[in-house]
Design an enzyme around this catalytic site. Structure first.
Site, PDB file in Angstrom:
ATOM      1  N   SER A 162       0.815  -1.660   0.056  1.00 48.52           N
ATOM      2  CA  SER A 162      -0.002  -0.088  -0.025  1.00 48.52           C
ATOM      3  C   SER A 162       0.619   0.862  -0.078  1.00 48.52           C
ATOM      4  O   SER A 162       0.466   2.415   0.844  1.00 48.52           O
ATOM      5  CB  SER A 162      -0.961  -0.212   1.302  1.00 48.52           C
ATOM      6  OG  SER A 162      -2.043  -1.440   1.681  1.00 48.52           O
ATOM      7  N   ARG A 193       7.010   6.750  -4.436  1.00 45.36           N
ATOM      8  CA  ARG A 193       8.107   6.958  -3.516  1.00 45.36           C
ATOM      9  C   ARG A 193       7.658   6.414  -1.752  1.00 45.36           C
ATOM     10  O   ARG A 193       6.171   6.116  -2.083  1.00 45.36           O
ATOM     11  CB  ARG A 193       8.054   8.582  -3.252  1.00 45.36           C
ATOM     12  CG  ARG A 193       6.922   8.750  -3.003  1.00 45.36           C
ATOM     13  CD  ARG A 193       6.429  10.472  -3.179  1.00 45.36           C
ATOM     14  NE  ARG A 193       6.583  10.902  -4.516  1.00 45.36           N
ATOM     15  CZ  ARG A 193       5.253  10.368  -4.713  1.00 45.36           C
ATOM     16  NH1 ARG A 193       4.601   9.976  -4.643  1.00 45.36           N
ATOM     17  NH2 ARG A 193       5.395  10.581  -6.580  1.00 45.36           N
ATOM     18  N   ASP A 233      -4.132  -1.200  -1.521  1.00 42.14           N
ATOM     19  CA  ASP A 233      -5.106  -1.536  -0.673  1.00 42.14           C
ATOM     20  C   ASP A 233      -6.390  -0.940  -0.688  1.00 42.14           C
ATOM     21  O   ASP A 233      -7.531  -1.392  -0.893  1.00 42.14           O
ATOM     22  CB  ASP A 233      -4.757  -1.091   0.758  1.00 42.14           C
ATOM     23  CG  ASP A 233      -4.489   0.180   1.185  1.00 42.14           C
ATOM     24  OD1 ASP A 233      -4.158   1.300   0.233  1.00 42.14           O
ATOM     25  OD2 ASP A 233      -4.170   0.960   2.508  1.00 42.14           O
TER      26      ASP A 233
END
Ligand code: BGC
Length: 490
Positions: free
Chosen positions: A158, A173, A211
């Site tokens: 996630s 990132r 997610d």
């Protein structure tokens, strides 16, 4: 917790009768900087719509709008046994999901592991080995000496990832306070598969998912009205189904324009340019002192990871700029420690049912070692309310923007995450903000309603792995890389 004193009415505005004038002036100041009115919500949402569009364009923008290669909703025929690995912001979870014969049915067994704090800033090897250890423990318990090479794994990772294929993902990132060297810019699938192999676990990752995408798919599996999947937790984000024809950045692939494809917005990055968000000086400090300054502007104002820190910075500001106004004669050293308060402290304050704010007193004493006066407790309660309300109202802008962009007049939104499930009044405040942004008449029922989602990171991951294998079998190979592994799995 046991308390004395009468319970306060649910929506009591606060009893400021005994609060001295100079503290009242500070409360008023907090109200001014943290309140987001309807006009601002609309302005934020309108800018949000433009940024969603920009993210889909070839040039791109702040919001990544990641193509997920989840090409449509489940139809209920998805069957089989799947593993799911859920690496969220706070916990690690390993699940086994059996998608059943009956449409929308499933069984799940799972083990949860608290991710050690030091892992978040450790090395990449430590991270992959920790994940592999969790999976190995689970497998040894549930599948000892069994053939594993045919058990597909859905990996819920996630964090923002660029996916040219569903079975790989390059980390754009780190977010949510993670800061592990050597992972950004890399495909996260090969190092995990390599560690699994080293541990004697020949498990193949059939799909890497977010997610939110999992939430969208799992929620739609049980309620076809669900058109958006959201997480309001340690981080924030949403996913929704787009048409390939509306995603210019994949036009070069020549796919049918009406083919559905799920987009993981990664809208925590909304307004990194700071054009429209009503930032306070505390938001600027959080950003400046975070591992990734300039990133995740929207997330830093709304997500669970930051709510306690905003609150701490506001109190510290009051303490330092108005010497003697609050916490006179108390040891306030703990208040100087970044991230000492998490969102559960604010939730507890907002939940305090007692007129004399006894539970607030308790939680402040326990977490900060400070014994506030009654007037200070009133200020603390109001500050928590303002920060929690701002987060809920701004959160609604992301949902409203997706609805506006897709011209969705009414739908269900599947939501998960600790803030959504545990923070008091978050749902009601968000619903009220949606009403204001989308201009529903006062007598109209909520047309877009944000409701509890199915388990996206477990069941959603299994469903997406199943959908991918089904697609492979049918010869729809868009966004699938490792044909050899898929062949073994089907
Ligand atoms: C991540 C998203 C994730 C969200 C909720 C954000 O920080 O970038 O990928 O969906 O948190 O977990």
């Amino acid at each position: 917790m046991v308390g004395i004193g009468p319970k306060r009415p649910r929506s009591r505005k606060g009893s400021f009768a005994d609060v001295p004038q100079n503290l009242l002036a500070e409360i008023k100041h907090f109200e001014d900087i943290f309140t987001v009115g309807a006009a601002k919500l609309k302005q934020v949402s309108d800018h949000f719509v433009k940024e969603l569009e920009k993210g889909l364009s070839v040039e791109g923008g702040n919001i990544p709008m990641n193509v997920t290669w989840v090409m449509g909703y489940p139809d209920g025929d998805e069957k089989g046994t799947f593993l799911a690995l859920d690496m969220g912001g706070t916990n690690m979870r390993v699940c086994e999901i059996i998608l059943g014969e009956e449409k929308g049915s499933f069984d799940i067994i799972q083990s949860k592991y608290r991710m050690p704090e030091e892992l978040k800033t450790g090395t990449a090897e430590e991270l992959w080995e920790y994940i592999a250890d969790c999976l190995k423990q689970f497998i040894e318990y549930h599948h000892e000496n069994q053939e594993l090479s045919k058990l597909p794994l859905g990996f819920t990772f996630s964090y923002p990832a660029t996916q040219d294929y569903i079975d790989h993902g390059i980390l754009q990132r780190w977010t949510k306070g993670f800061d592990i060297d050597g992972v950004e810019g890399q495909d996260v699938v090969p190092p995990l598969e390599a560690v699994l192999k080293k541990r004697g676990l020949p498990i193949k990752i059939a799909a890497l998912i977010n997610d939110t995408t999992g939430t969208l798919i799992a929620s739609n599996y049980t309620d076809p009205e669900m058109k958006i999947g959201c997480i309001f937790g340690t981080g924030v984000n949403a996913a929704y189904m787009e048409n390939v024809g509306s995603v210019p950045k994949i036009a070069h692939m020549g796919l049918p324009p009406d083919m559905p494809v799920a987009i993981n917005c990664e809208y925590g990055a909304f307004d990194n340019e700071h054009i429209v968000l009503p930032l306070t000086k505390y938001d600027h400090i959080i950003d400046r002192d975070s591992p990734r300054p300039g990133q995740q502007a929207f997330e830093k104002m709304t997500a669970g990871l930051y709510l306690g820190e905003i609150f701490r910075l506001a109190l510290l500001d009051l303490l330092e700029c108005q010497p003697g106004l609050i916490f006179k004669g108390q040891d306030t050293s703990k208040l100087e420690k970044p991230y000492i308060l998490d969102a559960s402290v604010l939730a507890c304050i907002e939940e305090d049912p007692y007129e004399n704010l006894l539970e607030t007193r308790d939680v402040i004493e326990k977490s900060l070692g400070i014994q506030p006066t009654q007037a200070e407790l009133e200020m603390i309660r109001r500050l928590a309310e303002l920060i929690g309300t701002r987060a809920a109202r701004l959160s609604a802008c992301g949902v409203a923007a997706i609805c506006k962009k897709k011209n969705i007049q009414s739908c269900h939104v599947g939501a998960d995450g600790s803030v959504f499930t545990k923070y008091p009044h978050f749902k009601a405040r968000g619903a009220q903000a949606l009403r204001e942004i989308l201009d529903w008449a006062p007598d109209e029922k909520d047309k877009v309603s944000i409701m509890a989602a199915e388990d996206g990171s477990g069941v959603g991951a299994a469903l997406i792995a199943a959908l991918t294998l089904k697609r492979f079998k049918a010869g729809n190979l868009a966004g699938i890389r490792d044909m050899g592994s898929m062949k073994t799995l089907v």
